[in-house]
Design a protein around this motif. Structure first.
Motif, PDB file in Angstrom:
ATOM      1  N   ARG A 177       0.841  -1.187   0.000  1.00 51.34           N
ATOM      2  CA  ARG A 177       0.000   0.000   0.000  1.00 51.34           C
ATOM      3  C   ARG A 177       0.881   1.244   0.000  1.00 51.34           C
ATOM      4  O   ARG A 177       2.057   1.207   0.341  1.00 51.34           O
ATOM      5  N   ALA A 178       0.288   2.337  -0.398  1.00 49.86           N
ATOM      6  CA  ALA A 178       0.924   3.646  -0.241  1.00 49.86           C
ATOM      7  C   ALA A 178      -0.109   4.523   0.450  1.00 49.86           C
ATOM      8  O   ALA A 178      -1.276   4.519   0.068  1.00 49.86           O
ATOM      9  N   ASP A 179       0.285   5.223   1.477  1.00 52.99           N
ATOM     10  CA  ASP A 179      -0.649   6.072   2.220  1.00 52.99           C
ATOM     11  C   ASP A 179      -0.648   7.468   1.620  1.00 52.99           C
ATOM     12  O   ASP A 179       0.373   8.167   1.679  1.00 52.99           O
ATOM     13  N   PRO A 180      -1.778   7.913   1.030  1.00 60.30           N
ATOM     14  CA  PRO A 180      -1.788   9.235   0.413  1.00 60.30           C
ATOM     15  C   PRO A 180      -1.791  10.358   1.442  1.00 60.30           C
ATOM     16  O   PRO A 180      -2.558  10.331   2.413  1.00 60.30           O
ATOM     17  N   VAL A 181      -0.911  11.317   1.230  1.00 54.55           N
ATOM     18  CA  VAL A 181      -0.795  12.488   2.094  1.00 54.55           C
ATOM     19  C   VAL A 181      -0.910  13.727   1.207  1.00 54.55           C
ATOM     20  O   VAL A 181      -0.185  13.829   0.215  1.00 54.55           O
ATOM     21  N   VAL A 182      -1.813  14.637   1.525  1.00 48.60           N
ATOM     22  CA  VAL A 182      -1.831  15.901   0.789  1.00 48.60           C
ATOM     23  C   VAL A 182      -0.875  16.870   1.470  1.00 48.60           C
ATOM     24  O   VAL A 182      -0.777  16.920   2.700  1.00 48.60           O
ATOM     25  N   ILE A 183      -0.128  17.605   0.654  1.00 45.36           N
ATOM     26  CA  ILE A 183       0.813  18.594   1.179  1.00 45.36           C
ATOM     27  C   ILE A 183       0.616  19.846   0.337  1.00 45.36           C
ATOM     28  O   ILE A 183       0.610  19.772  -0.891  1.00 45.36           O
ATOM     29  N   MET A 184       0.350  20.963   0.997  1.00 45.10           N
ATOM     30  CA  MET A 184      -0.126  22.109   0.222  1.00 45.10           C
ATOM     31  C   MET A 184       0.475  23.419   0.689  1.00 45.10           C
ATOM     32  O   MET A 184       0.662  23.659   1.875  1.00 45.10           O
ATOM     33  N   LEU A 185       0.773  24.233  -0.311  1.00 44.43           N
ATOM     34  CA  LEU A 185       1.260  25.581  -0.060  1.00 44.43           C
ATOM     35  C   LEU A 185       0.078  26.530  -0.216  1.00 44.43           C
ATOM     36  O   LEU A 185      -0.480  26.660  -1.306  1.00 44.43           O
ATOM     37  N   VAL A 186      -0.307  27.182   0.888  1.00 47.07           N
ATOM     38  CA  VAL A 186      -1.413  28.139   0.859  1.00 47.07           C
ATOM     39  C   VAL A 186      -0.841  29.501   0.482  1.00 47.07           C
ATOM     40  O   VAL A 186       0.081  30.003   1.155  1.00 47.07           O
ATOM     41  N   THR A 187      -1.344  30.071  -0.613  1.00 48.44           N
ATOM     42  CA  THR A 187      -0.802  31.337  -1.101  1.00 48.44           C
ATOM     43  C   THR A 187      -1.872  32.422  -1.056  1.00 48.44           C
ATOM     44  O   THR A 187      -3.074  32.147  -1.183  1.00 48.44           O
ATOM     45  N   ASP A 188      -1.409  33.653  -0.896  1.00 52.82           N
ATOM     46  CA  ASP A 188      -2.317  34.805  -0.939  1.00 52.82           C
ATOM     47  C   ASP A 188      -1.524  35.956  -1.540  1.00 52.82           C
ATOM     48  O   ASP A 188      -0.864  36.707  -0.812  1.00 52.82           O
ATOM     49  N   GLY A 189      -1.540  36.063  -2.877  1.00 51.89           N
ATOM     50  CA  GLY A 189      -0.762  37.097  -3.541  1.00 51.89           C
ATOM     51  C   GLY A 189       0.717  36.917  -3.274  1.00 51.89           C
ATOM     52  O   GLY A 189       1.287  35.884  -3.624  1.00 51.89           O
ATOM     53  N   ASP A 190       1.305  37.888  -2.589  1.00 49.70           N
ATOM     54  CA  ASP A 190       2.743  37.885  -2.370  1.00 49.70           C
ATOM     55  C   ASP A 190       3.145  37.292  -1.023  1.00 49.70           C
ATOM     56  O   ASP A 190       4.231  37.570  -0.522  1.00 49.70           O
ATOM     57  N   ARG A 191       2.270  36.491  -0.447  1.00 40.30           N
ATOM     58  CA  ARG A 191       2.631  35.857   0.818  1.00 40.30           C
ATOM     59  C   ARG A 191       2.143  34.416   0.850  1.00 40.30           C
ATOM     60  O   ARG A 191       1.209  34.052   0.118  1.00 40.30           O
ATOM     61  N   VAL A 192       2.824  33.593   1.671  1.00 42.64           N
ATOM     62  CA  VAL A 192       2.447  32.181   1.818  1.00 42.64           C
ATOM     63  C   VAL A 192       2.300  31.849   3.295  1.00 42.64           C
ATOM     64  O   VAL A 192       2.951  32.445   4.158  1.00 42.64           O
ATOM     65  N   LEU A 193       1.477  30.861   3.557  1.00 39.60           N
ATOM     66  CA  LEU A 193       1.210  30.437   4.928  1.00 39.60           C
ATOM     67  C   LEU A 193       2.042  29.190   5.228  1.00 39.60           C
ATOM     68  O   LEU A 193       1.906  28.178   4.533  1.00 39.60           O
ATOM     69  N   LEU A 194       2.893  29.279   6.236  1.00 40.17           N
ATOM     70  CA  LEU A 194       3.722  28.131   6.630  1.00 40.17           C
ATOM     71  C   LEU A 194       3.534  27.878   8.122  1.00 40.17           C
ATOM     72  O   LEU A 194       3.238  28.798   8.887  1.00 40.17           O
ATOM     73  N   GLY A 195       3.730  26.620   8.520  1.00 40.58           N
ATOM     74  CA  GLY A 195       3.584  26.264   9.928  1.00 40.58           C
ATOM     75  C   GLY A 195       4.791  25.487  10.418  1.00 40.58           C
ATOM     76  O   GLY A 195       5.617  25.046   9.616  1.00 40.58           O
ATOM     77  N   ARG A 196       4.878  25.334  11.743  1.00 35.76           N
ATOM     78  CA  ARG A 196       5.987  24.538  12.277  1.00 35.76           C
ATOM     79  C   ARG A 196       5.498  23.627  13.403  1.00 35.76           C
ATOM     80  O   ARG A 196       4.566  23.955  14.135  1.00 35.76           O
ATOM     81  N   GLN A 197       6.160  22.481  13.488  1.00 34.29           N
ATOM     82  CA  GLN A 197       5.915  21.552  14.590  1.00 34.29           C
ATOM     83  C   GLN A 197       7.015  21.744  15.619  1.00 34.29           C
ATOM     84  O   GLN A 197       8.151  22.089  15.282  1.00 34.29           O
ATOM     85  N   SER A 198       6.666  21.475  16.887  1.00 29.84           N
ATOM     86  CA  SER A 198       7.610  21.772  17.975  1.00 29.84           C
ATOM     87  C   SER A 198       8.875  20.912  17.872  1.00 29.84           C
ATOM     88  O   SER A 198       9.926  21.310  18.357  1.00 29.84           O
ATOM     89  N   ALA A 199       8.781  19.733  17.234  1.00 32.14           N
ATOM     90  CA  ALA A 199       9.948  18.842  17.170  1.00 32.14           C
ATOM     91  C   ALA A 199      10.981  19.311  16.145  1.00 32.14           C
ATOM     92  O   ALA A 199      12.097  18.790  16.108  1.00 32.14           O
ATOM     93  N   TRP A 200      10.646  20.251  15.326  1.00 28.11           N
ATOM     94  CA  TRP A 200      11.550  20.669  14.244  1.00 28.11           C
ATOM     95  C   TRP A 200      12.664  21.566  14.767  1.00 28.11           C
ATOM     96  O   TRP A 200      12.523  22.196  15.826  1.00 28.11           O
ATOM     97  N   PRO A 201      13.768  21.676  13.977  1.00 28.45           N
ATOM     98  CA  PRO A 201      14.824  22.619  14.343  1.00 28.45           C
ATOM     99  C   PRO A 201      14.243  24.032  14.472  1.00 28.45           C
ATOM    100  O   PRO A 201      13.256  24.364  13.813  1.00 28.45           O
ATOM    101  N   ALA A 202      14.875  24.828  15.319  1.00 25.37           N
ATOM    102  CA  ALA A 202      14.411  26.206  15.522  1.00 25.37           C
ATOM    103  C   ALA A 202      14.304  26.938  14.189  1.00 25.37           C
ATOM    104  O   ALA A 202      15.112  26.719  13.284  1.00 25.37           O
ATOM    105  N   ARG A 203      13.311  27.771  14.046  1.00 21.17           N
ATOM    106  CA  ARG A 203      13.124  28.661  12.889  1.00 21.17           C
ATOM    107  C   ARG A 203      12.640  27.955  11.627  1.00 21.17           C
ATOM    108  O   ARG A 203      12.443  28.594  10.608  1.00 21.17           O
ATOM    109  N   ARG A 204      12.484  26.611  11.687  1.00 20.73           N
ATOM    110  CA  ARG A 204      11.997  25.941  10.476  1.00 20.73           C
ATOM    111  C   ARG A 204      10.473  26.034  10.374  1.00 20.73           C
ATOM    112  O   ARG A 204       9.757  25.727  11.322  1.00 20.73           O
ATOM    113  N   TYR A 205      10.013  26.443   9.197  1.00 22.14           N
ATOM    114  CA  TYR A 205       8.588  26.423   8.868  1.00 22.14           C
ATOM    115  C   TYR A 205       8.428  25.683   7.547  1.00 22.14           C
ATOM    116  O   TYR A 205       9.338  25.685   6.709  1.00 22.14           O
ATOM    117  N   SER A 206       7.280  25.072   7.368  1.00 23.42           N
ATOM    118  CA  SER A 206       7.059  24.316   6.135  1.00 23.42           C
ATOM    119  C   SER A 206       5.589  24.386   5.733  1.00 23.42           C
ATOM    120  O   SER A 206       4.771  24.986   6.432  1.00 23.42           O
TER     121      SER A 206
END
Ligand SMILES: [Zn+2]
Length: 321
Positions: A177-206
């Motif tokens: 099997r392959a587990d489908p995962v959607v991964i999406m970049l939310v855009t609004d003109g000249d800006r994008v919405l990114l988030g971070r999980q607490s386990a990630w290196p400092a300052r990383r957003y995705s």
């Protein structure tokens, strides 16, 4: 043509047809002096220097012939038959670790000489070799976790040279099997919405991401995940590209999706530690930081996901317009 995603591009004929059910053909593949194996285990894939090592079957530890669960046919390439070999088949009754991946959340794989963890393989090996490693790892991960039937609990054995398993009690066929995962970049003109999980290196957003639910279209999954994670409504997603992600058997489906309404922070799950908008200039500066590893570089700006991740591809495509 956009650059291909890491973990794609394996150059082989998977022989996913009636050849796999032809015992004479299969015996000939195993007996072929040109047959080689991608060797994987808990510490990763076997490499020689910076290249993937394809080990002649005769140089593998002695296998148990046709029924050997460790040896799976990947397909046939320009040189000959190509197999995957699990050098650390886990003992029964214990949760099997992921092949060459360390933990589920990116913990480092145990190190061993001549072995390369999968994340490093994705970054350091040639494109086609990375694709081969993803294929072999996902297949081995599935076999490691599928030794018993989900229908009756009976023992399963490999069939079609590793492309499926069959239950020895009730006869149910099980397919990788392959587990489908959607991964999406939310855009609004000249800006994008990114988030971070607490386990990630400092300052990383995705980019945001999440598993597709049963009975849900990809469009619905994109809208639901964004709403759950950050509380904003989005429009029609546009498909970008996909990437196999063998941790353990995901298929990442990448989209760009326009923001419609709502304020960040109204999400209903606790997956993210923070989410915010970034301007195109902020993101462009971050793209310039070429660090390949998970160590935060100098400075205090935004840190993006590694280049091997489709998230990075989505972000870079947007920056490039
Ligand atoms: Zn069964």
């Amino acid at each position: 043509m956009p650059e291909p995603n890491a973990f794609t591009g394996a150059e082989l004929d998977r022989a996913a047809d009636r050849r796999r059910r032809d015992t004479d053909w299969l015996a000939a593949q195993r007996a072929d002096p040109a047959a080689r194996a991608v060797v994987l285990g808990d510490a990763g894939v076997r490499v020689q220097g910076a290249a993937l090592e394809l080990v002649p079957l005769g140089d593998l530890p002695e296998t148990a012939g046709e029924a050997d669960e460790r040896l799976l046919l990947l397909g046939v390439d320009a040189t000959g038959p190509l197999f995957a070999f699990d050098e650390n088949p886990p003992p029964e009754g214990r949760r099997a670790p992921l092949v060459g991946a360390g933990g589920m959340r990116g913990e480092a794989a145990p190190e061993a000489p001549g072995r390369l963890g999968l994340r490093h393989a994705a970054q350091g090996l040639p494109q086609a070799d990375g694709g081969l490693v993803a294929y072999a790892a996902a297949l081995l991960n599935w076999h490691r976790a599928s030794r018993f039937c989900g229908v009756c609990g009976g023992r399963t054995v490999t069939e079609e040279a590793g492309m499926s398993r069959v239950c020895t009690v009730c006869g149910t066929h099980h397919h990788p099997r392959a587990d489908p995962v959607v991964i999406m970049l939310v855009t609004d003109g000249d800006r994008v919405l990114l988030g971070r999980q607490s386990a990630w290196p400092a300052r990383r957003y995705s980019t945001l991401a999440g598993f597709v639910s049963p009975g849900e279209s990809l469009d619905e999954a994109v809208a639901r995940e964004v709403l759950e994670e950050v509380g904003v409504h989005v429009g029609q997603p546009i498909y970008h590209s996909s990437q196999p992600w063998p941790f353990p058997v995901s298929l990442m489906l990448g989209f760009v999706v326009p923001y419609l309404s709502g304020e960040i922070g109204e999400g209903t799950d606790d997956e993210l530690e923070d989410a915010r908008w970034f301007t195109r200039d902020e993101v462009r500066d971050a793209v310039r930081d070429d660090s390949w590893d998970d160590e935060p570089g100098p400075g205090d700006g935004l840190l993006l996901p590694p280049r091997s991740a489709i998230a990075r591809r989505l972000i870079e495509s947007w920056v490039d317009g």
